[in-house]
Enzyme design. Structure first.
Site, short mmCIF file in Angstrom:
data_model
loop_
_atom_site.label_atom_id
_atom_site.label_comp_id
_atom_site.label_asym_id
_atom_site.label_seq_id
_atom_site.Cartn_x
_atom_site.Cartn_y
_atom_site.Cartn_z
N GLN A 1 0.83 -1.22 0.00
CA GLN A 1 0.00 0.00 0.00
C GLN A 1 0.86 1.26 0.00
OE1 GLN A 1 -2.34 0.78 3.53
NE2 GLN A 1 -3.75 2.13 2.45
N ARG B 1 7.33 -10.48 -4.33
CA ARG B 1 6.56 -10.88 -5.52
C ARG B 1 6.92 -9.98 -6.69
NH1 ARG B 1 1.52 -7.60 -4.85
NH2 ARG B 1 1.83 -6.53 -2.88
N TYR C 1 1.90 -7.75 16.29
CA TYR C 1 2.36 -6.63 15.44
C TYR C 1 2.87 -5.48 16.31
CZ TYR C 1 1.75 -2.92 11.85
OH TYR C 1 1.91 -1.87 10.97
N LYS D 1 6.57 -3.81 16.60
CA LYS D 1 6.82 -2.39 16.35
C LYS D 1 7.60 -1.75 17.51
CE LYS D 1 5.18 -1.83 12.23
NZ LYS D 1 6.15 -1.78 11.13
P1 NAD Z 1 1.54 -3.98 2.75
O1 NAD Z 1 1.07 -5.21 3.44
O2 NAD Z 1 0.58 -3.27 1.86
O3 NAD Z 1 2.84 -4.32 1.89
C1 NAD Z 1 3.89 -5.10 2.38
C2 NAD Z 1 4.71 -5.59 1.19
O4 NAD Z 1 5.74 -6.43 1.70
C3 NAD Z 1 3.90 -6.42 0.19
O5 NAD Z 1 4.05 -5.91 -1.11
C4 NAD Z 1 4.49 -7.82 0.31
O6 NAD Z 1 4.54 -8.52 -0.93
C5 NAD Z 1 5.89 -7.52 0.80
N1 NAD Z 1 6.51 -8.65 1.51
C6 NAD Z 1 5.91 -9.57 2.29
N2 NAD Z 1 6.82 -10.47 2.73
C7 NAD Z 1 8.01 -10.09 2.21
C8 NAD Z 1 9.33 -10.61 2.30
N3 NAD Z 1 9.61 -11.71 3.02
N4 NAD Z 1 10.31 -9.99 1.63
C9 NAD Z 1 10.06 -8.87 0.90
N5 NAD Z 1 8.83 -8.33 0.76
C10 NAD Z 1 7.82 -8.94 1.42
O7 NAD Z 1 2.13 -3.01 3.87
P2 NAD Z 1 2.16 -1.39 3.86
O8 NAD Z 1 0.84 -0.91 4.30
O9 NAD Z 1 2.75 -0.88 2.60
O10 NAD Z 1 3.14 -1.16 5.11
C11 NAD Z 1 4.52 -0.88 4.96
C12 NAD Z 1 5.09 -0.57 6.34
O11 NAD Z 1 4.36 0.49 6.93
C13 NAD Z 1 5.01 -1.75 7.34
O12 NAD Z 1 6.14 -1.71 8.18
C14 NAD Z 1 3.77 -1.42 8.13
O13 NAD Z 1 3.82 -2.01 9.42
C15 NAD Z 1 3.87 0.09 8.21
N6 NAD Z 1 2.59 0.73 8.51
C16 NAD Z 1 1.56 0.70 7.60
C17 NAD Z 1 0.35 1.30 7.92
C18 NAD Z 1 -0.82 1.29 6.96
O14 NAD Z 1 -1.91 1.73 7.32
N7 NAD Z 1 -0.64 0.83 5.73
C19 NAD Z 1 0.19 1.94 9.16
C20 NAD Z 1 1.24 1.93 10.07
C21 NAD Z 1 2.45 1.35 9.72
#
Ligand code: NAD
Length: 317
Positions: free
Chosen positions: A12, A36, A138, A142
């Protein structure tokens, strides 16, 4: 000139961040990676599993990267289903990325989350420094991540920086399995079906932010004067706090027939109940000038306009 490697770049945040980084630093200066394959081939991309630290090191070295933005993770709701997998990815991937940053002397950014707080944290206007005793896997990841980032800064001098993101709302890529995903789903359902059944209860307030503000905050923090950063791992930042009924009321201003109902999911509701209602971003404002541009009304108007266009294109293609 900056050269950046991004992990988890198809998620995302990453899918939009990489485009913004291309605009800001040039396409050739940003290497997107994910476990992926990318569907479209628009810039430098490599397959990378962050659990493979050696591969990450080789990619970063070959690309001559000086910055790593580590996004690969398993998010809150999914992490509760497979806690051990979450631990292995969220901690293993993080420590591998920090090690590469240490070995190659890179600047390091990774997001923390409002999930780093727990039920004993003050719920309203949650301060930057407060009790952090989360009850989710989670959240535990964090808090450990924040401490690890701070450890690498103090112990090894790695330039680590982080923010505690609230729930992020976006229209390009669907969220990956977090507790605040309802605040994205509600827009799709409002436009496609005119109604939404919320898995989060009425009255449950959580912090949120529109994706353009989240992307800008990453760049602003990376570019900030390091000598002014006291709370670098990690800053409270938020743009708005609302509960499902309030976002529904805002959507109704654009889609008057829209209707919300509730079918609460106990797992995600318990996670939401353990998080703050609203967090205080004052320290981020003071130390590096964080400021959000989008409130609930402005975000809702923009989401509906952009999603209407996207969904119309999808049905006509
Ligand atoms: P997401 O789940 O949309 O994307 C995560 C990506 O990581 C995916 O594209 C997935 O294919 C990839 N992935 C999974 N396993 C993997 C591996 N072993 N090696 C490499 N890639 C791998 O997550 P996001 O929302 O983009 O979040 C990114 C960061 O931001 C995370 O640390 C998340 O905790 C943090 N975060 C997100 C939000 C939110 O609302 N989206 C809020 C707070 C914090």
């Amino acid at each position: 000139m900056r050269r950046i490697i991004v992990t988890g770049a198809l998620g995302q945040i990453g899918s939009e961040l990489v485009m913004k980084l291309w605009d800001t630093y040039g396409t050739d200066a940003v290497l997107a990676t994910d476990i992926r394959k990318a569907e479209t081939n628009t810039g430098p991309f490599a397959i990378l599993d962050v659990n493979d630290g050696k591969h990450l090191y080789e990619l970063a070295k070959d690309f001559r990267a000086d910055t790593i933005i580590h996004l690969a993770a398993l998010l809150s709701a999914k992490a509760e289903i497979t806690p051990l997998k979450a631990w292995n990815l969220n901690m293993g991937g993080l420590v591998n990325s920090l090690e590469v940053a240490r070995e190659l002397n890179m600047q390091f950014f990774t997001p923390s989350s409002i999930a780093a707080f727990g039920p004993s944290t003050p719920k309203d206007n949650t301060p930057q420094e407060t009790l952090q005793r989360p009850t989710t896997m989670y959240g535990i990841n964090k808090v450990a991540g924040e401490l690890l980032g701070e450890y690498y800064f103090k112990r090894f001098g790695v330039d680590t920086r982080s923010v505690r993101f609230p729930g992020l709302i976006s229209h390009l890529t669907l969220p990956g399995g977090g507790t605040t995903d309802y605040a994205v789903e509600i827009f799709y359902k409002a436009i496609e079906e005119g109604r939404y059944e919320s898995y989060i209860a009425q009255g449950s307030y959580m912090d949120m932010m529109y994706i353009p503000d989240a992307l800008q905050s990453i760049i602003d923090l990376m570019e900030a004067d390091g000598s002014k950063l006291i709370h670098r791992n990690a800053y409270n930042i938020s743009a708005m706090s609302f509960e499902p009924g309030e976002i529904a009321t805002e959507i109704k201003k654009h889609i008057p027939s829209f209707d919300i109902s509730y079918n609460v999911d106990p797992v995600r509701q318990a996670i939401a109940d353990s998080w703050p209602n609203s967090i205080d971003s004052t320290i981020a404002q003071e130390e590096w000038g964080f400021k959000a541009q989008y409130d609930l009304a402005k975000m809702t108007a923009d989401m509906i306009e952009k999603l209407r266009r996207k969904l119309k294109k999808k049905t006509s293609s």
